[in-house]
Design an enzyme around this catalytic site. Structure first.
Site, PDB file in Angstrom:
ATOM      1  N   ASP A  92       0.904  -0.979   0.089  1.00 42.47           N
ATOM      2  CA  ASP A  92       0.251  -0.280   0.315  1.00 42.47           C
ATOM      3  C   ASP A  92       1.125   1.084  -0.076  1.00 42.47           C
ATOM      4  O   ASP A  92       0.494   2.259  -0.267  1.00 42.47           O
ATOM      5  CB  ASP A  92      -0.772   0.005   0.986  1.00 42.47           C
ATOM      6  CG  ASP A  92       0.116  -0.281   2.608  1.00 42.47           C
ATOM      7  OD1 ASP A  92       0.640  -0.217   2.515  1.00 42.47           O
ATOM      8  OD2 ASP A  92      -0.914  -0.503   3.273  1.00 42.47           O
TER       9      ASP A  92
ATOM     10  N   GLU B  37       9.551  -3.921  11.404  1.00 40.19           N
ATOM     11  CA  GLU B  37       9.530  -2.356  10.234  1.00 40.19           C
ATOM     12  C   GLU B  37       9.566  -1.453  11.239  1.00 40.19           C
ATOM     13  O   GLU B  37       9.476  -1.023  12.391  1.00 40.19           O
ATOM     14  CB  GLU B  37       8.163  -2.003   9.467  1.00 40.19           C
ATOM     15  CG  GLU B  37       8.631  -0.692   8.855  1.00 40.19           C
ATOM     16  CD  GLU B  37       7.836   0.217   7.896  1.00 40.19           C
ATOM     17  OE1 GLU B  37       6.208   0.016   7.704  1.00 40.19           O
ATOM     18  OE2 GLU B  37       7.840   1.291   7.427  1.00 40.19           O
TER      19      GLU B  37
HETATM   20  O1  KIV Z   1       4.041  -0.886   1.976  1.00 39.36           O
HETATM   21  C1  KIV Z   1       4.911  -1.540   1.756  1.00 39.36           C
HETATM   22  O2  KIV Z   1       5.146  -1.477   0.975  1.00 39.36           O
HETATM   23  C2  KIV Z   1       5.273  -2.555   2.662  1.00 39.36           C
HETATM   24  C3  KIV Z   1       6.641  -2.377   3.043  1.00 39.36           C
HETATM   25  C4  KIV Z   1       7.320  -1.577   3.804  1.00 39.36           C
HETATM   26  C5  KIV Z   1       6.622  -3.796   3.960  1.00 39.36           C
HETATM   27  O3  KIV Z   1       4.774  -2.773   3.379  1.00 39.36           O
END
Ligand code: KIV
Length: 273
Positions: free
Chosen positions: A53, A191
């Site tokens: 997202d 994260e």
């Molecule tokens: O939305 C995204 O790109 C993510 C990554 C940062 C893990 O969730």
């Protein structure tokens, strides 16, 4: 990729990711939202492509991931998964597509699986998302968790500071990881947490951990492709290593093109009919 090598290509599955984790073979992941990038990632040998997202930030230009819709995630996932031959393709369930009820969460995951060729979904949240993970996984859809810094909760966190830096917060994140494993998640994104906590979680759970700013001990690593290519420059967290400077290269190309058109240098004879 030739037809022969396509036929010999073995798809990365949840089982393969678990084997890689067990064998200590790092799992390599990046994001994609379009067919061309997805093809390049797949051909290069990326194990898992996330239709994240983060498309909301780096493609749509929004300040957060909150505005992107389920329909838009499905649109991008279709573009990615129709070309990918080897990588596993996972799609983020966006904000408000899985939080209200478990039934709605399952319906959203089901739409992704039915309308795209994705191989699974990802949701943010640990203990609070456990019921959703249990339902979706129980119905046979591979699901990944995402804990630590959760971009869909950024307005509540009040910023992008690392999570899990106090003992209490670290303990809560470990409980989140255990809850996701227990609920049936096949992997967990960690994260922006201290490397020591990334290591503790990786040693505590028996499913793969995929780090983004969670240190070198995770079972795998992920970055947003636009960040690592130096395309998206609005925000540069410490965990992003730049492997290219594509924004600079594009800027140079656009300026050279303008100069060539203005000066009459483009098109030349060999570029004309
Ligand atoms: O939305 C995204 O790109 C993510 C990554 C940062 C893990 O969730």
């Amino acid at each position: 990729m030739s037809t022969e090598s396509q036929q010999n290509t073995k798809r990365v599955t949840t089982r393969r990711l678990q084997e890689m984790r067990d064998e200590g073979d790092p799992i390599v992941c990046l994001t994609a939202y379009d067919f061309l990038t997805a093809r390049l990632l797949d051909d290069a040998g990326i194990d898992l492509i996330l239709v994240g997202d983060s498309v909301s930030n780096v493609f749509q230009g929004n300040p957060t991931t909150l505005p992107v819709t389920l329909d838009e995630m499905i649109y991008h996932t279709k573009a990615v998964s129709r070309i990918v031959r080897r990588s596993m393709v996972i799609t983020d369930l966006p904000f408000m597509s899985y939080q209200v009820t478990t039934e709605e969460a399952f319906r959203s995951a089901g739409r992704v699986m039915k309308e795209t060729l994705a191989h699974g979904v990802k949701v943010e949240g640990g203990q609070r998302a456990a019921k959703v993970v249990e339902k979706i996984s129980g119905e046979g859809i591979p699901i990944m968790g995402h804990i630590g810094l959760m971009p869909q909760s950024i307005l509540k966190f009040g910023g992008y500071r690392p999570r899990g830096t106090s003992e209490n917060e670290a303990d809560a994140i470990i409980q989140d990881a255990l809850a996701l494993e227990e609920a049936g998640a096949f992997a967990i994104v960690l994260e922006k947490i201290p490397a020591t906590l990334g290591k503790r979680i990786t040693e505590t759970v028996s499913i793969p951990t995929i780090g983004i700013g969670a240190g070198p001990s995770c079972s795998g690593q992920i970055l947003v492709t636009h960040d690592m290519l130096g395309l998206f420059e609005d925000f540069r967290p410490r965990f992003v290593r730049r492997y290219a400077a594509l924004a600079d290269e594009m800027d140079r190309a656009f300026r050279e093109y303008i100069q060539d058109v203005k000066s009459g240098n483009f098109p030349n004879e060999s570029e004309s009919y």
